[in-house]
Design a protein around this motif. Sequence first.
Motif, PDB file in Angstrom:
ATOM      1  N   ARG A 208       1.106  -3.026   8.767  1.00 19.51           N
ATOM      2  CA  ARG A 208       2.026  -3.331   7.672  1.00 19.51           C
ATOM      3  C   ARG A 208       2.011  -2.236   6.610  1.00 19.51           C
ATOM      4  O   ARG A 208       3.053  -1.886   6.054  1.00 19.51           O
ATOM      5  CB  ARG A 208       1.666  -4.680   7.052  1.00 19.51           C
ATOM      6  N   VAL A 209       0.837  -1.685   6.325  1.00 19.17           N
ATOM      7  CA  VAL A 209       0.767  -0.609   5.324  1.00 19.17           C
ATOM      8  C   VAL A 209       1.542   0.608   5.802  1.00 19.17           C
ATOM      9  O   VAL A 209       2.300   1.230   5.045  1.00 19.17           O
ATOM     10  CB  VAL A 209      -0.708  -0.265   5.033  1.00 19.17           C
ATOM     11  N   ILE A 210       1.375   0.967   7.075  1.00 17.40           N
ATOM     12  CA  ILE A 210       2.106   2.125   7.610  1.00 17.40           C
ATOM     13  C   ILE A 210       3.598   1.841   7.655  1.00 17.40           C
ATOM     14  O   ILE A 210       4.422   2.733   7.390  1.00 17.40           O
ATOM     15  CB  ILE A 210       1.557   2.480   9.007  1.00 17.40           C
ATOM     16  N   LEU A 211       3.969   0.603   7.975  1.00 14.55           N
ATOM     17  CA  LEU A 211       5.391   0.236   7.998  1.00 14.55           C
ATOM     18  C   LEU A 211       6.040   0.508   6.651  1.00 14.55           C
ATOM     19  O   LEU A 211       7.112   1.130   6.575  1.00 14.55           O
ATOM     20  CB  LEU A 211       5.524  -1.236   8.383  1.00 14.55           C
ATOM     21  N   TRP A 212       5.406   0.095   5.567  1.00  8.34           N
ATOM     22  CA  TRP A 212       6.030   0.260   4.254  1.00  8.34           C
ATOM     23  C   TRP A 212       5.823   1.650   3.684  1.00  8.34           C
ATOM     24  O   TRP A 212       6.564   2.061   2.806  1.00  8.34           O
ATOM     25  CB  TRP A 212       5.545  -0.820   3.309  1.00  8.34           C
ATOM     26  N   LEU A 213       4.851   2.372   4.197  1.00 11.99           N
ATOM     27  CA  LEU A 213       4.784   3.797   3.845  1.00 11.99           C
ATOM     28  C   LEU A 213       5.980   4.532   4.436  1.00 11.99           C
ATOM     29  O   LEU A 213       6.639   5.340   3.757  1.00 11.99           O
ATOM     30  CB  LEU A 213       3.483   4.394   4.353  1.00 11.99           C
ATOM     31  N   ALA A 214       6.284   4.245   5.702  1.00 13.59           N
ATOM     32  CA  ALA A 214       7.430   4.893   6.346  1.00 13.59           C
ATOM     33  C   ALA A 214       8.734   4.493   5.682  1.00 13.59           C
ATOM     34  O   ALA A 214       9.603   5.343   5.429  1.00 13.59           O
ATOM     35  CB  ALA A 214       7.446   4.537   7.832  1.00 13.59           C
ATOM     36  N   ASN A 215       8.923   3.206   5.370  1.00 11.54           N
ATOM     37  CA  ASN A 215      10.178   2.761   4.769  1.00 11.54           C
ATOM     38  C   ASN A 215      10.330   3.247   3.340  1.00 11.54           C
ATOM     39  O   ASN A 215      11.442   3.537   2.891  1.00 11.54           O
ATOM     40  CB  ASN A 215      10.253   1.231   4.826  1.00 11.54           C
ATOM     41  N   THR A 216       9.233   3.307   2.604  1.00 11.69           N
ATOM     42  CA  THR A 216       9.326   3.836   1.237  1.00 11.69           C
ATOM     43  C   THR A 216       9.739   5.300   1.254  1.00 11.69           C
ATOM     44  O   THR A 216      10.579   5.742   0.454  1.00 11.69           O
ATOM     45  CB  THR A 216       7.973   3.670   0.524  1.00 11.69           C
ATOM     46  N   CYS A 217       9.145   6.080   2.159  1.00  8.00           N
ATOM     47  CA  CYS A 217       9.530   7.482   2.269  1.00  8.00           C
ATOM     48  C   CYS A 217      10.978   7.622   2.714  1.00  8.00           C
ATOM     49  O   CYS A 217      11.715   8.475   2.191  1.00  8.00           O
ATOM     50  CB  CYS A 217       8.612   8.203   3.251  1.00  8.00           C
ATOM     51  N   ARG A 218      11.413   6.777   3.660  1.00  7.62           N
ATOM     52  CA  ARG A 218      12.801   6.851   4.115  1.00  7.62           C
ATOM     53  C   ARG A 218      13.759   6.474   3.001  1.00  7.62           C
ATOM     54  O   ARG A 218      14.818   7.112   2.838  1.00  7.62           O
ATOM     55  CB  ARG A 218      12.984   5.932   5.330  1.00  7.62           C
ATOM     56  N   LEU A 219      13.420   5.471   2.195  1.00  5.46           N
ATOM     57  CA  LEU A 219      14.261   5.112   1.054  1.00  5.46           C
ATOM     58  C   LEU A 219      14.306   6.238   0.038  1.00  5.46           C
ATOM     59  O   LEU A 219      15.363   6.524  -0.542  1.00  5.46           O
ATOM     60  CB  LEU A 219      13.729   3.820   0.423  1.00  5.46           C
ATOM     61  N   LEU A 220      13.182   6.902  -0.179  1.00  8.37           N
ATOM     62  CA  LEU A 220      13.145   8.045  -1.100  1.00  8.37           C
ATOM     63  C   LEU A 220      14.042   9.168  -0.585  1.00  8.37           C
ATOM     64  O   LEU A 220      14.821   9.756  -1.350  1.00  8.37           O
ATOM     65  CB  LEU A 220      11.707   8.526  -1.247  1.00  8.37           C
ATOM     66  N   HIS A 221      13.957   9.485   0.716  1.00 11.99           N
ATOM     67  CA  HIS A 221      14.813  10.529   1.285  1.00 11.99           C
ATOM     68  C   HIS A 221      16.283  10.126   1.237  1.00 11.99           C
ATOM     69  O   HIS A 221      17.157  10.981   0.992  1.00 11.99           O
ATOM     70  CB  HIS A 221      14.402  10.808   2.730  1.00 11.99           C
ATOM     71  N   THR A 222      16.568   8.850   1.456  1.00 13.77           N
ATOM     72  CA  THR A 222      17.961   8.395   1.423  1.00 13.77           C
ATOM     73  C   THR A 222      18.533   8.508   0.016  1.00 13.77           C
ATOM     74  O   THR A 222      19.698   8.904  -0.162  1.00 13.77           O
ATOM     75  CB  THR A 222      18.038   6.948   1.926  1.00 13.77           C
ATOM     76  N   LEU A 223      17.747   8.162  -0.987  1.00 10.67           N
ATOM     77  CA  LEU A 223      18.215   8.309  -2.368  1.00 10.67           C
ATOM     78  C   LEU A 223      18.523   9.765  -2.690  1.00 10.67           C
ATOM     79  O   LEU A 223      19.466  10.057  -3.441  1.00 10.67           O
ATOM     80  CB  LEU A 223      17.159   7.763  -3.335  1.00 10.67           C
ATOM     81  N   LYS A 224      17.737  10.671  -2.149  1.00  9.04           N
ATOM     82  CA  LYS A 224      18.007  12.094  -2.367  1.00  9.04           C
ATOM     83  C   LYS A 224      19.239  12.540  -1.585  1.00  9.04           C
ATOM     84  O   LYS A 224      20.100  13.266  -2.102  1.00  9.04           O
ATOM     85  CB  LYS A 224      16.802  12.928  -1.948  1.00  9.04           C
TER      86      LYS A 224
END
Length: 1941
Positions: free
Chosen positions: A1634-1650
């Motif tokens: 679960r921690v890795i899942l939300w690390l990946a999604n948080t990074c993907r959301l950060l990249h998407t915002l950029k």
Amino acid sequence: MTSAELYVQTFLKDSEIAQVYVKGARIWVPDEEKVWVGAELLENYTGQSAIKIQIEDSAEERSYTIKDKKRLPHLRNPEILIGENDLTSLSYLNEPEVLYNLQVRFLERNCIYTYCGIVLVAINPYQQLPIYGNELIQMYSGQDMGTMDPHIFAVAEEAFKLMSRFDKNQSIIVSGESGAGKTVSAKYAMRYFAMVGGSQTETQVEQKVLASNPIMEAIGNAKTTRNDNSSRFGKYIEISFNKKNEIIGAHMRTYLLEKSRVVFQAAEERNYHIFYQLCASRDLPEFKKFCLLSPEDFYYTSHGMAPEIDGVDDAEDMLSAREALSMLGIAEKDQLMIFQIQAAVLHFGNVKIHEADGESSQIKKDDKHLSIMCKLLGIEESQMRMWLCHKKIVTVGEVLTKPLTLTQASFAQDALAKHIYAQTFDWIVEKINRALHSGTKSTKFIGVLDIYGFETFEVNSFEQFCINYANEKLQQIFNMHVFKLEQEEYVREAIEWSFIDFYDNQPCIDLIESKLGILDLLDEECKMPKGSDENWCQKLYDKHLGKARHFEKPRMSRSAFIINHFADRVEYQADGFLEKNRDTVLEDHINILRASEFELVAELFEEKVDPNEKKSRAGSATTHPMRQAPKGGRSNKKTVGSQFRESLHKLMETLNATTPHYIRCIKPNDVKEAFIFEPKRAVEQLRACGVLETIRISAAGYPSRWTYPEFFQRYRVLAQSKDINRSDHRKTCENVLAKVIQDPDKYRFGKTKIFFRAGQVAYLEKLRSDKLKACGIMIQKHVKGWLARRRYQRIIKSVSLLQKYGRGLLARRHAKFLRETHSATCIQKRWKGYKARTKYLQVRKATVVIQSAIRGYFGRMLFKKELHEHRAVTIQKMVRSYLARKRYKRVMRGIILLQSHYRRRKAKKELKHLKIEAKSVEHIKNVNKGLENKIIQLQQKLDSKNKEGMTLKEQEVYIKQLKGEIEKLRSSNEEGKKSSNKVSELMQQIKDLQEELSKEREDKQVLITEKEELMKEHTQILSKLSEEKCHLKEELEEATLKREQQEIKTDDELKVKLEEAKKVLQAEFDSERSHHQRLVKEHARLQQRLENLQSEMAVLTSPGGHKRTPSDISAISLESYTSSVSPDEVKYEEEGAEDKDQGYGTKKKKKAPAPPPPSATAIEKEMKDIDIGLVLKLQNKVKELERQRTELEERLEHMEEETPRGGSSTAVISNSAFDALKQQLVNADDVQLVIKLQKRIAELEMTKSKLADELDEREDEEDEDRSGFKITTPEFAYNNLKNINGVNGVSNTDRVDGKKKKMQELQNENDKLKREVSKLMKSISENVSFEKGGTNSPAGKEFMDSKKIEDQMRVFREQFTAMSDELERRREECLQLRAMLAEKSITTHAIAKESYGGMDDIVNEDNELALAYRTQKELNRLLENQLQKTEKDAKKKEDRLKREIRDLKQENEAAQKAINQYNSITRNLQLGPEAKIEATMQHEITRLTSENLDLREKADKQSDQIRKMKKMLKVYAKKLKEGDVAEIEAELERDDKQKSSDNGVATVKHLDRTYMGMLEYKKEDEPQLIKCLIMDLKPKVAQGLLPGLPSYVLFMCVRHTDYINDDEKVRTLLTNTINGIKKCVKKHNKELDRVILWLANTCRLLHTLKQYSGEKAFQTENTSRQNEHCLRNFDLSEYRQVFSDLAVWIYQTLIKHMEEVLQPMVVPAILDHEAIAGLTASKPVGMRGRSSSSANPDEEVRELSLDSLMKALNKYNQILSQNAVDPELVKQVFRQLYYYIGSNALNNLLLRKDMCNWSKGMQIRYNLSHLEQWLRDNKLNESGAQDTLEPITQASQLLQARKSDADVESICEMCSKLTTPQIVKILNLYTPVDEFEERVPISFIRKIQERLKSVKHDEDNTLLIDAKYSFPVTFPFNPSTITLDSIDIPESLHLDFLTRV
């Protein structure tokens, strides 16, 4: 116990003795100086009484006498056992081996800790060592005691582990001599407990426990001759723990404070520290009232004559003590009161008592110290003065007052001072205990006993007796504990054993404390009215002398006695025993103190009702005043001895109820020098502290113990193949030992171990060594034979080959000789010919030179002669011609005179002839003919006159009429005559003005000439500049060629430097990022703490179980990113948004208070760098200028719509803004960035100049249109002016008017010329000046610095200055002329009368004045046009030169960038760490700013296109209104055709789309969205979905909020998303998936915002479809930072969890795992290696190996891949994990001596290769993870490397990643496991240290690597190729409430 008794039996039989004591055996023999010295037997021992030996140190041979065969010399251990960290692991256990082993470890390896069974021996280094850091505490935490190097932390960890696992109380007993380091050791033990048992409450009890140390040191420690900080009391601190093993409180007991030190100190000693600290702080304002002096001025602090301690600041220590008191809750008022009492004690010591009459004493009335003392204590001075010299005697019926003698009064004074100090001491201890007391129930505790060691001095008194009595009791417990452990071990292993006899000191204890013992007799004597020390001593003799073997009487003394303690015989002097045991204080003194006006003073001395009923745990020996009872009465007061005995019994009960751990502190020398070892002093302390007793008990049983696998691994070489049973190691060991050791009593077989008698392991080592030597000899024999045969065969073969080749060689040599002879002959021939030719040519050349010189000489002489003759002929010619001319002139003069004389005579003759002819008749006739003709003419004229007379008659009437008018004219003529004088003056002035006008015309002509010359010079300058430009181009090409060649040469070197610089810069960037991430981590920790407190508060306030809803946990982090945009920028954004299309079909953007991006000011504050802030300020300035330009362009566009003649609109920017911007650009440091900004500003200036030029051209066109008269050539104007000036007869009035107009016109024209010339000069000075060039290239500098160009430009400027001055002068002249004309007015008649004879009609008859005025005006205009033309030509040439210079700048810019980068890299490589960080950050920000400027330029171009399109739209709109639709369509078609034909660009067709990639949700559905998408999402479900699908869904919802422009909705959505992710990760922080899942999604959301932010930097890889999905209304840059921090926090949580899982695997996998079987051979281990503190030692523990570690890494990599974590982030994860693995492995290696050998280094290197291969297999070898293993890899290579003096350089180069302490530590720990290996000599280690010191200057000298260090994490931008409209939401997410838009 004598030295002979210290020998240990070897338990060897006669046959074994003969085998061991042979020639070459190494033994120990006694020595007076060194105690023991090593020797070697020179002969075999066969039972003789003397044997020959050789001393090793001096090589001296001597005969050693053996008195008893059972007491042979001690044998020495093998070299491989020297330096062992546990003395019980030595094969031969004896005193010399113990002493030598400690000496080797202390001096050669700087190891101060050594195990001796259960005892930790600590030697005081007298130096601060870096071995007590927090990282070392972390290393020892959780480790077993035998696995790490000896350390006090290991003992503390063992006690803590036993307490936590078995819930059993523990005790750490620290003992030793004064100065041995007891207090420091106890302090470090408490510090360890405070670290590992730190509570999470707000009280922080562990800090209070540590804070008690400086307080107790101040009031209980003092300087002695042996120690600068000696504890003069004993203390036992109980640290209490709760069920969670957290410190909740503490309690302190004190024992036997040395009160006598208050009133007396020996030489070179000090009183207690508190007194000197008070004196050092006497200047403090709050201490002024104490009237303190220097320590030398107080009697109680001046005895030792040593008031200062080197390196100790008493004032600083006072501050530390006060801070500690405040931390413990003691009020400031009470602190000052305690200090006041201590100051009163000092003043009390200065009170002088004088002897009076008789046997009495007195105190003088003027004793100021008594007054101060009474004032400080708040007592009456008169009473104290009275009762210091008197005492009360209470009888049955009355009370008597008796004076005291001087001796009695002085003793009473000292007794009172000691009592006051003791009471203060007890009060502080009580306060500390109250502060450390906890209301929570304590379940267990760990006690730390810091008590005095065994003491013996020349004079031993009551204090030494009590101290040694306490040590006897402690030694008894120690012996019983050691014996108990030994017996328990034997019982546990089920072996047969006999009772071990050990020294029991119970008889000595009975002598002291039993009935009628020493203390009992002492108390009895104290109760006697006339008891004395002599009587008490006599009673001792009578009672115990001859009856107790531990009691003796000195021969020459009747007041002393001797006690045989376990450590030594001590002689005590009985003097003073009774008084110290009574500790009497007069009750009168106590009553005075009880009546003090200060509450605290009275509290100290109030009487305790029943001390026995007070259940205080304080065991300090408090003193009470003794009331002198009447005769026959009995006092109930306890003596000091009885109190100490009771407290000691309580201590023993406590220690017996706990598990003890012993630390014996050893003082290596008495001079307190660092790392100096005195064997005599060490042996005395070893005997006294019980270490040798431990050795004796261990040696009496079975001290050496091996497990069956270890024994088989070590000694399988002694077994035969038939004896080996690999399935049963015990059976194999039994078979081996039955054959090797014949006596079965020498060993025992236990359940898991084999037990050996002392010396048997050494015997086995000898057999093993002999067997290995025999095997080696056999191998060498066969190998040498094979090598000899092979060598012989090679020799035979070589001989035959040599013969064959030798003969051939001789033949070839002969042939070569013949060839060489022939060749030599040819060479000689050629050489001799060459020499002859060379000599001939030299002679010939010399001859030719001589001939040429001689011929030249003669030629020059002939030339001189001919020249002389030619000059003579010339002179003659000139003289002769002069004489001829002179003669000719004289002849001609004579001829002229003759001619004139002749002609005069001829003229006279002709005159006479004419006179005669006139008198003749013919002449008269001719005259008469003329008169007749005249008469006829007169007649004709008479007729005409008659006709005229008739006419005159007719006019007479008219004449009469005119007479009246004539009279009038006469009157006017008279008036004219009167003004004739004035007219003459005016005429004179007109003449002067005409002369000035002519001069002015001449000056103009000169000016025209100068202008033509100036044009010629300007043309020459331009030609020279063009030539110089060509020259510069050539130089630039040459420089470029050289630069390319230089780049080719230095390419490899530059690559290496760039790689190094890259690593350095990366490390520095990582350090900066790590700092930020540590702040994020700390923020998360504080936030977690806040949540915990909030949850606790919620539970307390809501007992019904109220659950907290998700709150804005990140509000603080969100608020921290508030906007810092200036109001002007906000206003501009709001105004500019009204006229712009904001997307999504809307016409105007709705004003929304969305968070703006951070401003440059905020960035500047974060970077804290002035240069970077300046660059950002320039950036904002350029932005402001562009905004101003845009506004002006829009205004001009508006004006164009209103004004028909509106030209092209350009920006008009104020000069002040550009000046300010230029000034800021000058101050900027970065060249590249400033150049770009300058270019940007230059473009804006060019836009401004274009507007000015266009306006000037329009004005010129308008002027030409208005003017109708033009002059084509200057010659035409000049001729007209010349002709006009020559005209006469014009009207004076018109001429004067023309003069006025002409002067006025000249003034105007001159003013205009001046303005134009000034403008031209300013333009040239600003634009042509090369001093302000923006380039920094070498070619540009050479061009700018050219002296020739500067001179030409200076001349150019001087010419324009002269022209300006001339125009100014002409202007002044015109003004003067105008003034003169204004003053005087001349009429036309006056001018006519003056110049034209009074005829007014002819003045200005031909309009000559107007013509002259017009001609002058046209001439001036012609000059003006020529000047303007000159200016335009010069400006064009200047523009051309500017363009050429700009081209040069652009050409040099590329080279300059490369040079700057190279210089920057070189400069950064040369800088220090802090300077590298600053340079790197500035370079990075400069690069980003440059990219920003480039992007802004592109944006400007697009805005220009948009503006043009707007203009076209406006035009088309107007045409549509006018009805020109057809014309517009035709024009658009033409434009499209033209564009398609010119550019060939295809048109974009817009497709109709139904789905825009948005998801709409309602406000009330937001919690459900967070719950379904974040909280309830399972990792298994997420792995089957599109990677990053939750982040895409969230962003699509964000897009819809942007579409509807709802800022409140987007804010709540993002905030709840952040809070939800945090809550999910916190709740499931142990679930890796679960921690890795939300690390990946948080990074993907950060990249998407950029990616969809709309910023061009993030759109480079976007498709057109993705660009359409960008945000239009919101700038979410602040939320991007928040998500970045959130990702950092999740990453840190993930790393922490992974490290916790890997931590128990690291050491077994890297260090313990033996992948190469049979390589490692175990060594004997001591008791510490055998002990274990596990809760269930019999249980099989899951084995962790390298396979376990590899499986864990594979699991991590698999989960990361399944969740599609960014590859760069995966690399960072494993880089951090590998660093943790390597640092932990290295730290453990540095603390484990058993790991430091060659074979273990091979195993470690092999294990590390598996980790490296794993990286390569998973394509992670470029992540930098392998580099993190470099330290442990180099450590393993260091273990395998050769260690000779020749290898020093190679080792230093090899260990580049290790620090100097680490290398030295490994070399010190290196221990060979076989005799064939050698120890590292100390000289080699010293050379390594010297070499490393010379190489590594600025390196950190830390020993252990910080395993908690985390690399800064970065999230490189990783755009997605998935378009939002292609994403489908599966039904498994339960998001049916979302609507597609």
